[in-house]
Design a protein around this motif. Sequence first.
Motif, mmCIF file in Angstrom:
data_model
loop_
_atom_site.group_PDB
_atom_site.id
_atom_site.type_symbol
_atom_site.label_atom_id
_atom_site.label_comp_id
_atom_site.label_asym_id
_atom_site.label_seq_id
_atom_site.Cartn_x
_atom_site.Cartn_y
_atom_site.Cartn_z
ATOM 1 N N VAL A 31 -51.603 26.881 -20.220
ATOM 2 C CA VAL A 31 -50.041 26.563 -20.377
ATOM 3 C C VAL A 31 -49.490 26.536 -19.040
ATOM 4 N N ILE A 32 -49.695 27.563 -18.088
ATOM 5 C CA ILE A 32 -49.024 27.582 -16.738
ATOM 6 C C ILE A 32 -49.264 26.307 -15.803
ATOM 7 N N LEU A 33 -50.542 25.934 -15.756
ATOM 8 C CA LEU A 33 -50.627 24.698 -14.885
ATOM 9 C C LEU A 33 -50.122 23.364 -15.295
ATOM 10 N N PRO A 34 -50.309 22.944 -16.695
ATOM 11 C CA PRO A 34 -49.494 21.787 -16.766
ATOM 12 C C PRO A 34 -48.063 21.907 -16.967
ATOM 13 N N PHE A 35 -47.361 23.059 -17.203
ATOM 14 C CA PHE A 35 -45.978 23.162 -17.215
ATOM 15 C C PHE A 35 -45.704 23.057 -15.508
ATOM 16 N N THR A 36 -46.311 23.695 -14.698
ATOM 17 C CA THR A 36 -45.914 23.656 -13.208
ATOM 18 C C THR A 36 -46.112 22.171 -12.799
#
Length: 677
Positions: A31-36
């Motif tokens: 979740v966090i990597l693609p949203f970043t």
Amino acid sequence: MSTKHQELVGFIWQVADLLRGDYKQSEYGKVILPFTVLRRLDCVLEPTKDAVLARYEQLRAQGVQNVERILCRVAGHRFYNVSKFTFRGLLADQDNVKRNLQVYIGGFSPGTVEVLEKYDFDNQITRLDNAGLLYQVVAKFAEIDLHPKAVSNHQMGYVFEELIRRFSELSNETAGEHFTPREVIRLMVNLLLAPDRDALATPGIVRKIYDPACGTGGMLTEAQEQITRYNPHATVEVYGQELNPESYAICRSDMLIKGQDPANIAFGNSFSQDGHKDATFDYMLANPPFGVEWKKVEQFIKDEAARGHAGRFGAGLPRINDGSLLFLQHMISKMKRPEAGGTRLAIVFNGSPLFTGGAGSGESEIRRWILENDWLEAIVALPDQLFYNTGISTYFWILTNRKDPAHRGKVILLDARDHWAKMRKSLGEKRKQITEEQIRELTELYVDALKVAEDPAHPLHGKVKVFDRHAFGYQRITVERPLRLRFEVTEDTLAEIEASKAFTALAKQAGKKGAADQGELIAAEDPREPYRRALRRLVGRTWWTKAEFVKDLLAALATERLVMSAPVEKAIMAAVSVPDPEGEIQTDKKGNPLPDPDLRDYENVPLGEDVDEYLKREVLPHVPDAWVDHSKTKIGYEIPFTRHFYVYKPPRPLEEIDAEIKQLEAEIQKLLGEVTG
């Protein structure tokens, strides 16, 4: 990493608090990597968003189909977005945030959409929406200022790498496949580039770097940064290929964030889907997976190998369960020709490629090819327990096709196994790390290796050894001894003859003979019976020469009026022949002694040493009748690294051990006395 970077990472990391309970820790990165990435791209495109939308509408009205290059030029980047949404704009419609987010993602340029698809991002969006978390996550990321004025590409790269590192450490089971510890990468890059640091400081240089198993791109990033540390004005282009979809997505995201061309990162198997076919590079480095089989692409690789050196695997094929040396051959195929500047490359291996495979095997032939071409510059042994998913010993292989004159014909072995510091907290199998000070020390030791090896007074002299490249070659010779036999007939011998194929075949001749003149059938004698009678006359006897046995055998057969066929003779001789060190030496038709397969032995003779002289010195004093079958000699290469650095430690004196045992016995007796009173 600076305090500002740490604060930014910490702020992004707070999103994990929202995910806790609905996601496992090891899944936070999904979740966090693609949203970043999404938030960074949104911030980068914000200044030109309106201009891109306006130009896009013009192009649509004009019926222009190929709009990508035009819109990239308007956006000022290698990507763009043509949806009406921005990241903050998604918050205006809470009820439709999922649909609007999907529309927003679909508005990116094709290459960017592909990156997000490899994250399996659409499924994560659905999962977040079903958990009632999607709007909260979008809102949290909308608070983060990732505009280029606030966070430069260089700074953003550090932030993204720190996030990758954290997620890799949370998923230790697979971290080793996709993430190499940063200090290992730094040491590897230093050893690869340090000999060229003066040349890299030249104004206006352009260098290309390649990693065929690039994972999340850590090696490419570190190599690029090291070159720019040597020369801030250098132009560095990075290229890679990755098989794992998520790692590929992370790597391409990193390229996008840092302003590199993400198209330089190819997806797929480097062996069967070479994404950079016919390309050559200035530097290459890789940490391919250890001991991974190549059965899935076996036919492709064999077809490629059949092309010889016109293909990538002409030197040989390793065993099917370890493709490490295939990666190395693949990289060698992408070396620039020496007259075009040549190439340096570094690769991480476990111990297997050093010595697996005997003379003539695929592995040995690959080592032979590398050493005979004088490409191997050095092998560096690393401490164990450096990697997240394995504690085994690992090695850097460093190759180049542009050795300087001092290094030509030589191979450096550098023992760095004692250069480590214990980690305060283990991460999977990783319990050791290499400090910055140790990296500097090893780098200087590597650069000065030839001098250190010649200077016994140097404190690290014992850690460096230099060999002629042919020192790792050997001749695998076959030492034969004559076949000596005696001949005897026993009940066991008869049973063995009875069981032979030739003797069994005689039974098929048995049948019934017709007495034509009387019209009656008379049972024919079993054709084996005369042989049985003849051979039984010889039971209990022993002969010390073949000629004597054959003479008596023929006489016995003559009493039954038998003439042996070749198969029957072979079966009888095989059964009656008994190896005996006092027996007669058997010879062929030319009088040459026949070898005894049971006494056959093999010796490894250093390459360049006279085999006959070796035989006289090492073999004949012990077995005077031995000889070498030169037709079976094979050339092999292996690198017994550990043997060259072995230091003998004598066992403790028996008196000391005995005293310790007596002391322990006394302590045990004392404890027993306290228990029994």
